[in-house]
Design a protein around this motif. Sequence first.
Motif, PDB file in Angstrom:
ATOM      1  N   ASP A 169       0.816  -1.218   0.000  1.00  8.83           N
ATOM      2  CA  ASP A 169       0.000   0.000   0.000  1.00  8.83           C
ATOM      3  C   ASP A 169       0.853   1.273   0.000  1.00  8.83           C
ATOM      4  N   LEU A 170       2.162   1.134  -0.133  1.00  2.00           N
ATOM      5  CA  LEU A 170       3.124   2.241  -0.174  1.00  2.00           C
ATOM      6  C   LEU A 170       3.134   3.080   1.103  1.00  2.00           C
ATOM      7  N   SER A 171       2.719   2.506   2.208  1.00  4.66           N
ATOM      8  CA  SER A 171       2.695   3.269   3.457  1.00  4.66           C
ATOM      9  C   SER A 171       4.063   3.296   4.135  1.00  4.66           C
ATOM     10  N   ASN A 172       4.854   2.247   3.949  1.00  3.95           N
ATOM     11  CA  ASN A 172       6.161   2.138   4.593  1.00  3.95           C
ATOM     12  C   ASN A 172       7.186   1.593   3.621  1.00  3.95           C
ATOM     13  N   ALA A 173       8.430   2.022   3.835  1.00  2.00           N
ATOM     14  CA  ALA A 173       9.553   1.487   3.066  1.00  2.00           C
ATOM     15  C   ALA A 173      10.669   1.159   4.048  1.00  2.00           C
ATOM     16  N   LEU A 174      11.161  -0.055   3.961  1.00  3.31           N
ATOM     17  CA  LEU A 174      12.273  -0.498   4.794  1.00  3.31           C
ATOM     18  C   LEU A 174      13.537  -0.403   3.947  1.00  3.31           C
ATOM     19  N   VAL A 175      14.441   0.477   4.358  1.00  2.00           N
ATOM     20  CA  VAL A 175      15.658   0.765   3.598  1.00  2.00           C
ATOM     21  C   VAL A 175      16.823   0.064   4.285  1.00  2.00           C
ATOM     22  N   PHE A 176      17.419  -0.898   3.597  1.00  2.00           N
ATOM     23  CA  PHE A 176      18.565  -1.628   4.126  1.00  2.00           C
ATOM     24  C   PHE A 176      19.835  -0.909   3.699  1.00  2.00           C
ATOM     25  N   TRP A 177      20.736  -0.690   4.649  1.00  2.00           N
ATOM     26  CA  TRP A 177      21.959   0.047   4.379  1.00  2.00           C
ATOM     27  C   TRP A 177      23.175  -0.702   4.932  1.00  2.00           C
ATOM     28  N   SER A 178      24.311  -0.376   4.369  1.00  2.00           N
ATOM     29  CA  SER A 178      25.571  -0.916   4.850  1.00  2.00           C
ATOM     30  C   SER A 178      26.655   0.111   4.578  1.00  2.00           C
ATOM     31  N   ALA A 179      27.813  -0.099   5.192  1.00  2.00           N
ATOM     32  CA  ALA A 179      28.959   0.779   4.970  1.00  2.00           C
ATOM     33  C   ALA A 179      30.221  -0.013   5.275  1.00  2.00           C
ATOM     34  N   LEU A 180      31.225   0.168   4.462  1.00  2.00           N
ATOM     35  CA  LEU A 180      32.469  -0.565   4.666  1.00  2.00           C
ATOM     36  C   LEU A 180      33.248  -0.058   5.866  1.00  2.00           C
ATOM     37  N   ASP A 181      33.000   1.171   6.283  1.00  2.00           N
ATOM     38  CA  ASP A 181      33.747   1.715   7.424  1.00  2.00           C
ATOM     39  C   ASP A 181      33.132   1.338   8.773  1.00  2.00           C
ATOM     40  N   ILE A 182      32.104   0.507   8.774  1.00  2.00           N
ATOM     41  CA  ILE A 182      31.490   0.037  10.015  1.00  2.00           C
ATOM     42  C   ILE A 182      32.324  -1.125  10.535  1.00  2.00           C
ATOM     43  N   ARG A 183      32.914  -0.954  11.714  1.00  2.00           N
ATOM     44  CA  ARG A 183      33.764  -2.003  12.276  1.00  2.00           C
ATOM     45  C   ARG A 183      33.248  -2.543  13.605  1.00  2.00           C
ATOM     46  N   PRO A 208       6.998  11.086  -8.628  1.00  2.00           N
ATOM     47  CA  PRO A 208       5.582  11.254  -8.992  1.00  2.00           C
ATOM     48  C   PRO A 208       4.674  10.272  -8.233  1.00  2.00           C
ATOM     49  N   LEU A 209       4.724  10.335  -6.911  1.00  2.00           N
ATOM     50  CA  LEU A 209       3.904   9.455  -6.086  1.00  2.00           C
ATOM     51  C   LEU A 209       2.868  10.284  -5.346  1.00  2.00           C
ATOM     52  N   ARG A 210       1.678   9.737  -5.242  1.00  3.42           N
ATOM     53  CA  ARG A 210       0.631  10.412  -4.484  1.00  3.42           C
ATOM     54  C   ARG A 210       0.960  10.404  -2.995  1.00  3.42           C
ATOM     55  N   ARG A 211       1.523   9.286  -2.552  1.00  2.00           N
ATOM     56  CA  ARG A 211       1.884   9.148  -1.140  1.00  2.00           C
ATOM     57  C   ARG A 211       3.303   8.597  -1.050  1.00  2.00           C
ATOM     58  N   VAL A 212       4.176   9.326  -0.381  1.00  2.00           N
ATOM     59  CA  VAL A 212       5.557   8.871  -0.185  1.00  2.00           C
ATOM     60  C   VAL A 212       5.587   8.031   1.088  1.00  2.00           C
ATOM     61  N   PRO A 213       6.141   6.834   1.025  1.00  4.01           N
ATOM     62  CA  PRO A 213       6.138   5.964   2.206  1.00  4.01           C
ATOM     63  C   PRO A 213       7.007   6.506   3.341  1.00  4.01           C
ATOM     64  N   ALA A 214       6.633   6.135   4.552  1.00  2.37           N
ATOM     65  CA  ALA A 214       7.469   6.439   5.718  1.00  2.37           C
ATOM     66  C   ALA A 214       8.732   5.591   5.602  1.00  2.37           C
ATOM     67  N   LEU A 215       9.875   6.189   5.897  1.00  2.00           N
ATOM     68  CA  LEU A 215      11.152   5.503   5.734  1.00  2.00           C
ATOM     69  C   LEU A 215      11.636   4.941   7.062  1.00  2.00           C
ATOM     70  N   HIS A 216      12.033   3.678   7.023  1.00  2.00           N
ATOM     71  CA  HIS A 216      12.598   3.001   8.188  1.00  2.00           C
ATOM     72  C   HIS A 216      13.921   2.384   7.729  1.00  2.00           C
ATOM     73  N   PHE A 217      14.981   2.630   8.466  1.00  2.00           N
ATOM     74  CA  PHE A 217      16.310   2.157   8.088  1.00  2.00           C
ATOM     75  C   PHE A 217      16.710   0.957   8.933  1.00  2.00           C
ATOM     76  N   ARG A 218      17.382  -0.008   8.286  1.00  2.09           N
ATOM     77  CA  ARG A 218      17.869  -1.194   8.985  1.00  2.09           C
ATOM     78  C   ARG A 218      19.265  -1.543   8.452  1.00  2.09           C
ATOM     79  N   TYR A 219      20.173  -1.805   9.379  1.00  2.00           N
ATOM     80  CA  TYR A 219      21.552  -2.141   9.017  1.00  2.00           C
ATOM     81  C   TYR A 219      21.609  -3.507   8.356  1.00  2.00           C
TER      82      TYR A 219
END
Length: 117
Positions: free
Chosen positions: A42-56, A84-95
């Motif tokens: 329903d485009l209400s939420n987006a789970l954004v997975f992230w990483s970084a090489l400098d994470i130790r 061009p979205l009617r509703r932009v999802p809420a963003l949630h970040f996860r490592y």
Amino acid sequence: MSRRTERIAEQLRSEIARVLREEATDPRTRLVTLTRVDVAPDLSNALVFWSALDIRDADSAEDTQDALESAASFVRRHLAQVLPLRRVPALHFRYDPSLVLGDQTLSLLRSLADEDG
């Protein structure tokens, strides 16, 4: 995931990465790599997975996680302006530790190859 949500997820990943790289002022978000975005049907939420090489360690991952969470509303406002979205999802970040684990695996394989050679 439907074809439409896959397309939207890729647009979100690309644009979120651009905003974090070019417009965010927090330096902790600059070296982040977005590995995947999962969007609710329903485009209400987006789970954004992230990483970084400098994470130790866990502390640096938590610090970057905090920076991303604080930037979420800023990023969402920018997404609303450019996508061009009617509703932009809420963003949630996860490592996502896959990049760090892959780097460690390659280092281990190189050290084993050096021992054999």
